[in-house]
Motif scaffolding. Structure first.
Motif, PDB file in Angstrom:
ATOM      1  N   ALA A 137       0.829  -1.209   0.000  1.00  0.00           N
ATOM      2  CA  ALA A 137       0.000   0.000   0.000  1.00  0.00           C
ATOM      3  C   ALA A 137       0.864   1.259   0.000  1.00  0.00           C
ATOM      4  O   ALA A 137       0.486   2.280  -0.597  1.00  0.00           O
ATOM      5  CB  ALA A 137      -0.929  -0.001   1.213  1.00  0.00           C
ATOM      6  N   LYS A 141       2.107   4.322  -3.543  1.00  0.00           N
ATOM      7  CA  LYS A 141       2.019   5.784  -3.431  1.00  0.00           C
ATOM      8  C   LYS A 141       3.364   6.475  -3.300  1.00  0.00           C
ATOM      9  O   LYS A 141       3.435   7.701  -3.264  1.00  0.00           O
ATOM     10  CB  LYS A 141       1.168   6.146  -2.194  1.00  0.00           C
ATOM     11  CG  LYS A 141      -0.218   5.531  -2.157  1.00  0.00           C
ATOM     12  CD  LYS A 141      -1.120   6.077  -3.251  1.00  0.00           C
ATOM     13  CE  LYS A 141      -2.546   5.540  -3.114  1.00  0.00           C
ATOM     14  NZ  LYS A 141      -3.420   6.029  -4.196  1.00  0.00           N
ATOM     15  N   THR A 175      -4.277   1.241   5.463  1.00  0.00           N
ATOM     16  CA  THR A 175      -4.295   1.810   4.111  1.00  0.00           C
ATOM     17  C   THR A 175      -4.819   0.733   3.175  1.00  0.00           C
ATOM     18  O   THR A 175      -4.161  -0.281   2.961  1.00  0.00           O
ATOM     19  CB  THR A 175      -2.887   2.247   3.686  1.00  0.00           C
ATOM     20  OG1 THR A 175      -2.367   3.143   4.669  1.00  0.00           O
ATOM     21  CG2 THR A 175      -2.924   2.936   2.332  1.00  0.00           C
ATOM     22  N   THR A 176      -6.003   0.946   2.625  1.00  0.00           N
ATOM     23  CA  THR A 176      -6.687  -0.137   1.911  1.00  0.00           C
ATOM     24  C   THR A 176      -6.766   0.071   0.399  1.00  0.00           C
ATOM     25  O   THR A 176      -7.486  -0.644  -0.293  1.00  0.00           O
ATOM     26  CB  THR A 176      -8.112  -0.317   2.459  1.00  0.00           C
ATOM     27  OG1 THR A 176      -8.787   0.949   2.460  1.00  0.00           O
ATOM     28  CG2 THR A 176      -8.083  -0.868   3.877  1.00  0.00           C
ATOM     29  N   ASP A 177      -6.011   1.018  -0.132  1.00  0.00           N
ATOM     30  CA  ASP A 177      -5.994   1.214  -1.580  1.00  0.00           C
ATOM     31  C   ASP A 177      -4.883   0.345  -2.175  1.00  0.00           C
ATOM     32  O   ASP A 177      -3.703   0.679  -2.114  1.00  0.00           O
ATOM     33  CB  ASP A 177      -5.745   2.686  -1.913  1.00  0.00           C
ATOM     34  CG  ASP A 177      -5.834   2.951  -3.418  1.00  0.00           C
ATOM     35  OD1 ASP A 177      -6.024   1.988  -4.190  1.00  0.00           O
ATOM     36  OD2 ASP A 177      -5.701   4.121  -3.824  1.00  0.00           O
ATOM     37  N   LYS A 179      -5.044  -0.724  -5.431  1.00  0.00           N
ATOM     38  CA  LYS A 179      -5.129  -0.655  -6.891  1.00  0.00           C
ATOM     39  C   LYS A 179      -3.745  -0.450  -7.494  1.00  0.00           C
ATOM     40  O   LYS A 179      -2.914   0.268  -6.958  1.00  0.00           O
ATOM     41  CB  LYS A 179      -6.057   0.493  -7.310  1.00  0.00           C
ATOM     42  CG  LYS A 179      -7.526   0.225  -7.003  1.00  0.00           C
ATOM     43  CD  LYS A 179      -8.409   1.370  -7.454  1.00  0.00           C
ATOM     44  CE  LYS A 179      -8.489   1.436  -8.966  1.00  0.00           C
ATOM     45  NZ  LYS A 179      -9.464   2.476  -9.413  1.00  0.00           N
TER      46      LYS A 179
END
Length: 348
Positions: A137, A141, A175-177, A179
């Motif tokens: 995660a 980013k 943090t659960t994004d 993608k």
């Protein structure tokens, strides 16, 4: 809202405390109890010549020898109490030449002072074989130059990318994004100057996920299956009993794919990268079983954490026991080294 340093340190202390709580363990769910190694009553061997050494050899790193396939699984980092634990574990890695996974380096992304932990560790253990660690995660980013900084801070021989969807979903600060995870791994492999190893944190891997990782260029996967510390349970027990996440975590208390089943999945997926295993490993016999099933390295966490909270001597005694048990398993299957243990098909 971003997590403060105080909140981070409190979370990491919670993790250590709760990870040692028996309620956080999925004991008996590794699948190892269903595996037997075939006994050889007349091994044509001298026990003193049984060799459990192995090597670390990947294209982006210098090759070096290791005393055994046992490695210290990633546990904790980024707080004062963790520094003492990591210094003891790193000294063991230095003395005995085994791999050591460091805890998540997430805090270092926003707090450059946090990297000082590894400066202190390196002073006491300059020859430790450290594996850096960042969550998927955060990788998604984070600029890759910052990831390189994490590797440099630890002087890591490789980098773990841990994938932990259940833990992040149950963690209040999670943090659960996730993608673009696969693309982020591919980009890291192209950029990184050290081998990249993808690992779960106790929920294992399916055949399809292992196949999806095949084209990324990673060096290895640590299947890290169910059977030991369950981070869904750990995060649940961090919440108050009246909180929703506490009860949701009970629903997922046995979620995941066992360590043995995950190794079987890697065999079925016919992957070209190395397969490592961890998750509920408690003895040298467990290590032998996983090596016989194809694991090149085997990680252990909770027993090392318990010993590190005591002393350097406790860590030495633990590793001596584990490596002795592993050697006896080889001897009693008629295997003179780890390659024979795998190739002789001694699993029943």
């Amino acid at each position: 809202m971003s997590e403060s340093n105080t909140q981070f340190e409190n979370r990491k202390r919670d993790h250590i405390r709760i990870a040692l709580d028996p309620r956080s363990q999925t004991e008996g769910q590794t699948g190892l109890d269903s595996i037997e190694l075939v006994h050889e009553a007349l091994p044509d061997l001298n026990f003193k010549e049984v060799d459990i050494s192995t090597s670390f050899s990947f294209s982006k790193a210098p090759s070096f020898s290791l005393s055994s396939p046992i490695f210290i699984s990633s546990m904790t980092a980024g707080h004062e109490h963790g520094r003492e634990i990591n210094e003891r574990l790193a000294r063991l890695s230095d003395r005995r030449q085994i791999l050591m996974g460091v805890g998540s380096q997430r805090r270092e992304l926003n707090d450059t002072n946090a990297a000082q932990e590894w400066t202190q560790v390196r002073k006491s253990a300059p020859k430790a074989r450290l594996l850096g660690n960042i969550g998927i995660a955060q990788l998604i980013k984070t600029p890759l130059d910052d990831i390189r900084r994490l590797v440099n801070a630890t002087e890591a021989v490789a980098l773990f990318v841990h994938v932990n969807p259940l833990q992040e979903a149950l963690q209040p600060e999670g943090t659960t994004d996730f993608k673009n995870s696969l693309q982020a791994i591919e980009n890291l492999v192209k950029f990184a100057e050290v081998p990249v190893i993808v690992k779960e944190v106790g929920c294992g891997f399916s055949v399809s996920t292992l196949k999806r990782l095949e084209g990324t260029g990673i060096a290895a996967v640590d299947v890290a299956g169910k059977g030991g510390t369950h981070w869904g349970r750990v995060e649940g027990y961090r919440s108050e009993e009246s909180a929703m996440l506490y009860h949701v975590a009970q629903t997922f208390a046995n979620w995941g794919i066992s360590t043995v089943e995950s190794l079987r999945h890697a065999e079925a997926a016919q992957v070209s990268y190395e397969v490592w295993a961890s998750g509920g490993v408690r003895t040298g016999l467990d290590v032998a079983k996983l090596c016989a099933l194809g694991a090149k390295k085997v990680g252990i966490a909770k027993p090392f954490l318990e010993a590190a909270l005591q002393s350097d001597e406790a860590l030495e005694n633990l590793l001596n026991r584990l490596e002795t048990e592993l050697k006896i398993a080889l001897f009693c299957t008629g295997s003179k080294n780890l390659a024979e243990l795998t190739n002789k098909k001694v699993v029943r």
